[in-house]
Write an enzyme that holds these catalytic residues in place. Structure first.
Site, PDB file in Angstrom:
ATOM      1  N   VAL A 104       0.681 -27.295 -58.739  1.00 43.75           N
ATOM      2  CA  VAL A 104       1.809 -26.419 -59.041  1.00 43.75           C
ATOM      3  C   VAL A 104       1.626 -25.899 -60.460  1.00 43.75           C
ATOM      4  O   VAL A 104       1.338 -26.660 -61.380  1.00 43.75           O
ATOM      5  CB  VAL A 104       3.155 -27.161 -58.933  1.00 43.75           C
ATOM      6  CG1 VAL A 104       4.315 -26.209 -59.209  1.00 43.75           C
ATOM      7  CG2 VAL A 104       3.302 -27.801 -57.551  1.00 43.75           C
ATOM      8  N   CYS A 105       1.767 -24.592 -60.622  1.00 47.93           N
ATOM      9  CA  CYS A 105       1.702 -23.956 -61.927  1.00 47.93           C
ATOM     10  C   CYS A 105       0.411 -24.336 -62.649  1.00 47.93           C
ATOM     11  O   CYS A 105      -0.671 -24.238 -62.085  1.00 47.93           O
ATOM     12  CB  CYS A 105       2.953 -24.307 -62.730  1.00 47.93           C
ATOM     13  SG  CYS A 105       3.258 -23.226 -64.150  1.00 47.93           S
ATOM     14  N   SER A 106       0.495 -24.803 -63.894  1.00 45.48           N
ATOM     15  CA  SER A 106      -0.704 -25.095 -64.671  1.00 45.48           C
ATOM     16  C   SER A 106      -1.402 -26.383 -64.257  1.00 45.48           C
ATOM     17  O   SER A 106      -2.410 -26.765 -64.856  1.00 45.48           O
ATOM     18  CB  SER A 106      -0.366 -25.158 -66.168  1.00 45.48           C
ATOM     19  OG  SER A 106       0.606 -26.147 -66.425  1.00 45.48           O
ATOM     20  N   THR A 124      -2.404 -19.624 -60.476  1.00 42.21           N
ATOM     21  CA  THR A 124      -1.554 -20.397 -61.374  1.00 42.21           C
ATOM     22  C   THR A 124      -0.458 -19.456 -61.859  1.00 42.21           C
ATOM     23  O   THR A 124      -0.339 -18.330 -61.355  1.00 42.21           O
ATOM     24  CB  THR A 124      -2.365 -20.989 -62.540  1.00 42.21           C
ATOM     25  OG1 THR A 124      -1.534 -21.891 -63.285  1.00 42.21           O
ATOM     26  CG2 THR A 124      -2.904 -19.901 -63.463  1.00 42.21           C
ATOM     27  N   ALA A 157       1.826 -20.817 -58.045  1.00 41.71           N
ATOM     28  CA  ALA A 157       2.250 -20.254 -59.321  1.00 41.71           C
ATOM     29  C   ALA A 157       3.363 -21.117 -59.910  1.00 41.71           C
ATOM     30  O   ALA A 157       3.477 -22.299 -59.610  1.00 41.71           O
ATOM     31  CB  ALA A 157       2.695 -18.811 -59.117  1.00 41.71           C
TER      32      ALA A 157
END
Length: 317
Positions: A104-106, A124, A157
């Site tokens: 998830v994300c970074s 990302t 993202a």
């Protein structure tokens, strides 16, 4: 019923919603299908971690003591920028044993540092896509989708995209009806495809500095069926066509044509999701002219037809 172990990796500087969002999806699904998921959290040495918002999360166990999971969840947060080398070593050694690797994300940076994204397509948070691509050239970074699936690896993202991805995994595991029930329980929509862009046309483009160009941006958004050629928009801004096109791109980061394309696609998507208007009527009202022109735009950008998009992503009435 197969029980799927979900292991969420915790570390100092983790983004709490990157953990709790997907975990709530799997937990809610497990209440609807008892025994479907067993959720565990783990950190290095089993120590509590402090999130970016200041909350403290207490893990269930240490990473080295955790059983190989079905789904490994790697969240993001500020702690991904200078991670503990032991965390990367653990991911490199143990992540391949998981049947699904999800970031998830970074969290994608941790996956990439461990070599788990080499030769794969990934995403990302849009603010970090360029950095991910520069730092890890072996990764094919897709900056626009809210999530990307590539074999047994899935990346998403920022924040809420992790919920979208988790819902997609629940649908894959347990069917659409249960995934829809989970979405309703959490008051979110089960309708965002992975290749939907991370941001709207208005967010994807910068806001122009000059008032005439800002007014044109607003006009496009409010009138997708109008004449939105460069010549017509330039006349509205009281600029020559060449000057307008150059200034618009310089101040918004995209060409007028690209901006118009995004606005029209977004308007059509909203009508497909939120109204019962026919395809032909939507095509006309969103500036496509014909259903075939709209179909080509949907296939090119979203990989699906308008009719299929409506069938899959319009919530049940």
């Amino acid at each position: 019923m197969e029980q799927r172990d979900v292991l969420a990796v915790l570390f100092d500087g983790v983004q709490s919603l990157d953990v709790t969002g997907p975990v709530e999806v799997f937990n809610t699904a497990g209440r609807g299908a008892p025994g479907a998921y067993r959720i565990r959290t783990a950190s290095l040495d089993g120590a509590p971690v402090r999130t970016t918002s200041g909350l403290t999360l207490v893990p269930d166990t240490a990473l080295d003591a955790a059983d190989p999971p079905h789904t490994l969840l790697v969240p993001g947060g500020e702690g991904t920028q200078a991670p503990d080398p032991r965390l990367i070593d653990w991911l490199r050694a143990h992540a391949p044993r998981a049947r699904r690797k999800v970031s998830v994300c970074s969290g994608s940076f941790l996956m990439a540092e461990a070599g788990l994204l080499d030769g794969r397509r990934a995403t990302t948070h849009w603010l970090l896509c360029a950095q991910l691509a520069e730092r890890y050239p072996a990764v094919s970074v897709a900056p626009e989708p809210i999530y990307v699936r590539d074999g047994d690896v899935a990346t998403s993202a920022g924040v809420t995209a992790g919920i979208d991805l988790a819902l997609a995994l629940v649908e894959e595991d347990l069917g659409r009806d249960l995934a829809l029930a989970v979405a309703r329980q959490l008051v979110v929509f089960l309708r965002r495809p992975g290749n939907q862009t991370q941001f709207s046309a208005q967010l994807a483009a910068q806001t122009a500095e000059r008032r005439p160009l800002r007014d044109v941006q607003q006009w496009i958004t409010e009138n997708p069926a109008a004449d939105l050629t460069v010549e017509a928009l330039a006349a509205r801004a009281r600029l020559s066509s060449r000057h307008f096109a150059r200034a618009f791109r310089a101040e918004t980061g995209m060409t007028p044509g690209r901006y118009v394309e995004r606005v029209r696609l977004e308007a059509a998507r909203r009508r497909l999701e939120d109204t019962v208007d026919g395809i032909e009527q939507i095509a006309r009202r969103c500036g496509y002219g014909t259903p075939e022109a709209m179909r080509r735009a949907f296939v090119r950008v979203l990989g699906t037809s308008p009719a299929e998009y409506r069938r899959r992503f319009r919530p049940a009435l």
